[in-house]
Scaffold this active site. Structure first.
Site, PDB file in Angstrom:
ATOM      1  CD  GLU A 106      -2.301   1.288   2.827  1.00 57.38           C
ATOM      2  OE1 GLU A 106      -2.266   0.303   3.588  1.00 57.38           O
ATOM      3  OE2 GLU A 106      -2.684   2.416   3.184  1.00 57.38           O
TER       4      GLU A 106
ATOM      5  CG  ASP B 158      -0.018   6.846  -0.881  1.00 58.60           C
ATOM      6  OD1 ASP B 158      -1.177   7.284  -0.874  1.00 58.60           O
ATOM      7  OD2 ASP B 158       0.978   7.534  -0.592  1.00 58.60           O
TER       8      ASP B 158
ATOM      9  CG  ASP C 167      -6.007   1.253   3.502  1.00 61.41           C
ATOM     10  OD1 ASP C 167      -6.051   2.401   3.018  1.00 61.41           O
ATOM     11  OD2 ASP C 167      -6.121   1.026   4.716  1.00 61.41           O
TER      12      ASP C 167
ATOM     13  CD  GLU D 250      -3.494   4.258  -1.310  1.00 61.08           C
ATOM     14  OE1 GLU D 250      -3.417   5.447  -1.614  1.00 61.08           O
ATOM     15  OE2 GLU D 250      -3.283   3.831  -0.153  1.00 61.08           O
TER      16      GLU D 250
END
EC number: 3.1.26.3
Lengths: 227, 227
Positions: free
Chosen positions: A42, A46, A115, A118
């Site tokens: 994640e 991101d 989450d 990502e």
């Protein structure tokens, strides 16, 4: 029939099929479920997402100032948007959750889906590199990027908070001035924003009641988006 | 001798020579100096930097959890670090500033240098693409990445704020409890952190005086880093 692919819809939506299904499984694994969970992926996803979206906005809006680009990017990469995209790709059904999280509904579940989205992007990046990940992201986000209007007046935080709560059929926030200090023309207002789903009020400070309320609403939105 | 290159030291430090010197000039132009300034490039550079550093940390620390990676990344990409790197590359002397900013010293100047560094990275990305920019970033940040110790206990915000002010020979912050509310075992503390260079105190809230002070210090650091 053998070999029914439970990831078919996800692959379809992503326009990408994982060679390493174990990696995909890890991206779908919440930390409550296993030691090999998706938090590091994640972190990576991101960063890749932020970069690809920044580049796309920079190109698409050659004369829009930085402040607006930043705001548009926040809209595109916020938890809510990620959760929507994740739902469209069946991520909710594919998640691997621990016993405590299995029952969690609503907002909590949205943030886990966001989450995982990502993490999936991070996993694609690991497996296939930057160019492929950028293609996947731009395809997924295309309609949202096309819909952006840089001239649209950004909604203020109180309006957005109200809309956020209404869309979830939750009671509206209550604002309360809890402190006013300073002299007549240099006052500081402290405002609490009470939201039923939050244990504590969110606080805002400002030189006017309105500004303090806006700040409290912004803090509440941020907290809701990160939870 | 003709063609003395005023960008020689910068090129040297970056390990990159701009083909398009106008683009480099734009990256060095503060918004106070011209309409073609560096803010959009900074937006792009910030995203590329965040991504490259995230990827480097992900690789270098294969078993460090996400929270620590995030903290390490913040340290590497914060304004202070960018300003240091910018100074080492002569960015301060090459800046194009408007009349109002020319006299600005100290902290304000640091933040302009930091922004210009990000803009330079954005400009390299535009001119030479991702791989070259990643090489430049990794070379510039190499020693700082190598020095990172994931087991080092992160300094708390009050300590960091104190060190920040001391390193600039500024007076130390003063903390003041301005409000305590709630019942005995569920109190909320509101603390103000007074800093001489700031017009208004920064505020923090928490369930203990210590927590409220830490939050106020964090807010102050964030503000100092963004100013």
């Amino acid at each position: 029939m053998i070999g029914i692919d439970r990831y078919a819809r996800l692959s379809d939506r992503l326009g990408y099929r994982f060679a390493d299904v174990e990696l995909l499984k890890q991206a779908l694994t919440h930390r409550s479920a296993a030691k090999e969970h998706n938090e590091r992926l994640e972190f990576l996803g991101d960063a890749v997402l932020g970069m690809v979206v920044a580049q796309a906005l920079y190109k698409r809006f050659p004369s829009v100032p930085e402040g607006k680009l930043t705001r548009m990017r926040s809209t595109l990469v916020k938890g809510e948007t990620l959760a929507e995209l994740g739902r469209e790709a069946d991520v909710g059904e594919l998640l691997k959750l621990g016993p405590g999280e299995l029952k969690s509904g609503g907002h909590r579940r949205s943030s886990i889906i966001a989450d995982a989205m990502e993490a999936i992007l991070g996993a694609i990046y690991l497996e296939a590199g930057m160019d492929t990940t950028a293609e996947v992201i731009l395809r997924l986000w295309q309609s949202r990027i096309e819909r952006l209007d840089p001239n649209e007046h950004p909604k203020d935080a109180k309006t957005r908070l109200q809309e956020f709560l209404q869309s979830r059929k939750l009671p509206l926030p209550v604002y309360e001035v809890v402190d006013i200090s300073g002299k007549d023309h240099d006052q500081t207002f402290v405002v609490h924003c009470h939201i039923e789903s939050m244990a504590k009020p969110m606080q805002g400070t400002g030189t006017s009641r309105r500004k303090a309320e806006q700040q409290a609403a912004r803090n509440a939105l941020e907290k809701l988006d990160n939870d």
